[in-house]
Design a protein around this motif. Structure first.
Motif, PDB file in Angstrom:
ATOM      1  N   ALA A 154     -16.467   8.854 -44.078  1.00 36.52           N
ATOM      2  CA  ALA A 154     -16.285  10.256 -43.675  1.00 36.52           C
ATOM      3  C   ALA A 154     -17.543  10.847 -43.058  1.00 36.52           C
ATOM      4  CB  ALA A 154     -15.851  11.100 -44.878  1.00 36.52           C
ATOM      5  N   ILE A 155     -18.690  10.250 -43.332  1.00 36.27           N
ATOM      6  CA  ILE A 155     -19.942  10.813 -42.831  1.00 36.27           C
ATOM      7  C   ILE A 155     -19.972  10.825 -41.308  1.00 36.27           C
ATOM      8  CG2 ILE A 155     -22.443  10.474 -42.736  1.00 36.27           C
ATOM      9  CD1 ILE A 155     -22.280   9.478 -45.625  1.00 36.27           C
ATOM     10  N   ALA A 156     -19.410   9.809 -40.673  1.00 30.39           N
ATOM     11  CA  ALA A 156     -19.407   9.766 -39.205  1.00 30.39           C
ATOM     12  C   ALA A 156     -18.689  10.982 -38.639  1.00 30.39           C
ATOM     13  CB  ALA A 156     -18.744   8.474 -38.717  1.00 30.39           C
ATOM     14  N   GLY A 157     -17.543  11.348 -39.229  1.00 30.99           N
ATOM     15  CA  GLY A 157     -16.816  12.516 -38.762  1.00 30.99           C
ATOM     16  C   GLY A 157     -17.568  13.800 -39.036  1.00 30.99           C
ATOM     17  N   LEU A 158     -18.258  13.857 -40.172  1.00 22.13           N
ATOM     18  CA  LEU A 158     -19.036  15.051 -40.502  1.00 22.13           C
ATOM     19  C   LEU A 158     -20.219  15.207 -39.546  1.00 22.13           C
ATOM     20  CD1 LEU A 158     -18.960  14.667 -44.383  1.00 22.13           C
ATOM     21  CD2 LEU A 158     -17.778  16.430 -43.058  1.00 22.13           C
ATOM     22  N   LEU A 159     -20.824  14.087 -39.155  1.00 18.23           N
ATOM     23  CA  LEU A 159     -21.888  14.142 -38.154  1.00 18.23           C
ATOM     24  C   LEU A 159     -21.344  14.647 -36.822  1.00 18.23           C
ATOM     25  CD1 LEU A 159     -23.734  10.783 -38.904  1.00 18.23           C
ATOM     26  CD2 LEU A 159     -24.787  13.053 -38.933  1.00 18.23           C
ATOM     27  N   ALA A 160     -20.195  14.121 -36.420  1.00 18.61           N
ATOM     28  CA  ALA A 160     -19.601  14.534 -35.148  1.00 18.61           C
ATOM     29  C   ALA A 160     -19.256  16.011 -35.141  1.00 18.61           C
ATOM     30  CB  ALA A 160     -18.363  13.693 -34.858  1.00 18.61           C
ATOM     31  N   ASP A 161     -18.872  16.533 -36.303  1.00 18.80           N
ATOM     32  CA  ASP A 161     -18.508  17.944 -36.417  1.00 18.80           C
ATOM     33  C   ASP A 161     -19.714  18.850 -36.633  1.00 18.80           C
ATOM     34  OD1 ASP A 161     -15.869  17.236 -36.087  1.00 18.80           O
ATOM     35  OD2 ASP A 161     -15.410  17.223 -38.238  1.00 18.80           O
ATOM     36  N   GLY A 162     -20.898  18.269 -36.703  1.00 20.01           N
ATOM     37  CA  GLY A 162     -22.110  19.061 -36.874  1.00 20.01           C
ATOM     38  C   GLY A 162     -22.279  19.648 -38.258  1.00 20.01           C
TER      39      GLY A 162
END
Length: 414
Positions: free
Chosen positions: A368-376
């Motif tokens: 999930a961290i990748a998506g959280l990074l993408a979402d800022g």
């Protein structure tokens, strides 16, 4: 009246703790929280366990310091009987209610009971909350002489109409006086603010922030107003007398606070807390967020030792009866399983600027961290270094971030 206590297992009358509390105990600090449940008036937004004079039903404020000292002695016996290592208190925190409604000598007596029973660690942080209209220069000097190191003033706002809707009774002009008196006594100063009250504008909030920053406190807390069921303010909103808080405006207020505080040299270390330097962080509150041990003294106070959590009976009269009988004042208790403790670590540590180790997460959480990074929502540098640290946007959406990081129901982080 205050909200109901949690529903859990009965607490043993002798307070006995299970052997599991010994696991890792030598690595955990011990704090003491003393809940002083008395207020002059009840604020309309408050659902804390507090009581005005007409709600005491025979309990007496003048008896409370002695009762609290007896619970401190009881606590030491329970911890010793469990085989826990002797630990001096690293933090002591007097909360409420309004602790400073009691005479300074009573607060000194309670602190003396902690010192005489547990000892205080070198450099121990000793804090009391106070309303600006509940102390004077002499009282603050007495507290400092007794060993208090820090005072947290409930400023809430610098704007009279905001204080009025919150049912706060102090004159905002008194805040600079009490801050000056505290500094003269050698005490560190924290200011508590609340934002998002009905009728509060962004300009009102800017005025409160600027007023607080002009006083150069060591620490500042800023909490979004939450409307709790059963409070007077909830009833006023339900009747249409005042508007409900606006989520978007509260988000703007948080961003303004973080910008203003950062520009003034304050660093955030927890979603709602900022300090001028690392040494000014509230070590007592950090002990809650990082899972240390603490014993909560007083009516309705919560405790946590090694994954066992319990809470005292709520009313001061019931508390007095339990103390007089010589048994535990606890009303209920729960022993947290490994899965619950792991989830709580994710929930709490993601709120900290120091972040949460990625290795606390299961495979799904790590993905999930990748998506959280993408979402800022999380910082890239710490994430690549193995820690989850929220961005400002992530702090505004902290609960949502946690939901994305947590494992599926029924499983636990590895």
């Amino acid at each position: 009246m205050p909200s109901a206590l949690p529903i859990a297992d009965p607490a043993p009358a002798d307070g006995r703790l299970p052997a599991s509390v010994l696991d890792g105990a030598e690595d955990r600090a011990l704090g003491v929280y003393l809940h002083v449940p008395f207020c002059r008036v009840r604020c309309g937004y408050c659902d804390f366990n507090t009581y005005t004079s007409d709600q005491l039903r025979g309990a007496r404020r003048s008896d409370f310091a002695g009762q609290a000292a007896e619970e401190v002695a009881f606590a030491a016996a329970v911890l010793a009987d469990a085989g826990l290592p002797q630990r001096r208190a690293s933090t002591v925190f007097f909360g409420g209610g309004t602790p400073t409604l009691l005479p300074p000598a009573d607060l000194a007596h309670m602190l003396g009971a902690v010192r005489d029973t547990f000892g205080l660690a070198p450099g121990a942080e000793v804090t009391t909350e106070a309303n600006p209209d509940s102390v004077d220069a002499a009282a603050l000097r007495t507290l400092a002489d007794a060993g208090f190191t820090r005072v947290s003033f409930g400023m809430q706002s610098a704007v009279p109409h905001v204080l009025e809707v919150l049912d706060r009774t102090h004159d905002p002009e008194r805040v600079p006086l009490v801050v000056g008196w505290a500094r003269d006594a050698g005490l560190d100063v924290s200011l508590d603010l609340i934002y998002g009250a009905p009728g509060e504008s962004l300009d009102d909030w800017r005025r409160s922030l600027d007023t607080a920053l002009a006083l150069e406190p060591d620490h500042l807390s800023a909490y979004a107003l939450i409307i709790e069921d059963g409070t007077a303010l909830a009833r006023r909103i339900r009747s249409g007398e005042v508007p409900a808080p606006d989520d978007d405006l509260q988000a703007d207020m948080y961003e303004l606070a973080d910008e203003r505080l950062a520009a003034a040299g304050y660093g955030w270390y927890e979603v709602s807390n900022w300090a001028r330097h690392d040494g000014a962080r509230s070590r007592h509150n950090l002990s809650y967020w990082t899972g240390e041990d603490w014993w909560g003294v007083g009516p309705g106070a919560h405790s946590h030792v090694g994954g066992v959590r319990w809470w005292n009976v709520k009313h001061p009269a019931a508390y007095a009866q339990r103390i007089a009988a010589g048994g535990s004042p606890a009303a209920g208790r729960e022993t947290l399983d490994d899965a619950t403790r792991a989830v709580e670590r994710v929930l709490l540590e993601t709120r900290l600027a120091d972040g949460m180790p990625v290795d606390r997460l299961d495979t799904g959480g790590r993905r999930a961290i990748a998506g959280l990074l993408a979402d800022g929502l999380v910082e890239a540098g710490p994430a690549f270094a193995g820690r989850v640290v929220l961005t400002r946007s992530g702090r505004l959406l902290a609960d949502g971030v946690v939901r994305r990081l947590l494992p599926a129901e029924g499983s636990a982080p590895t």
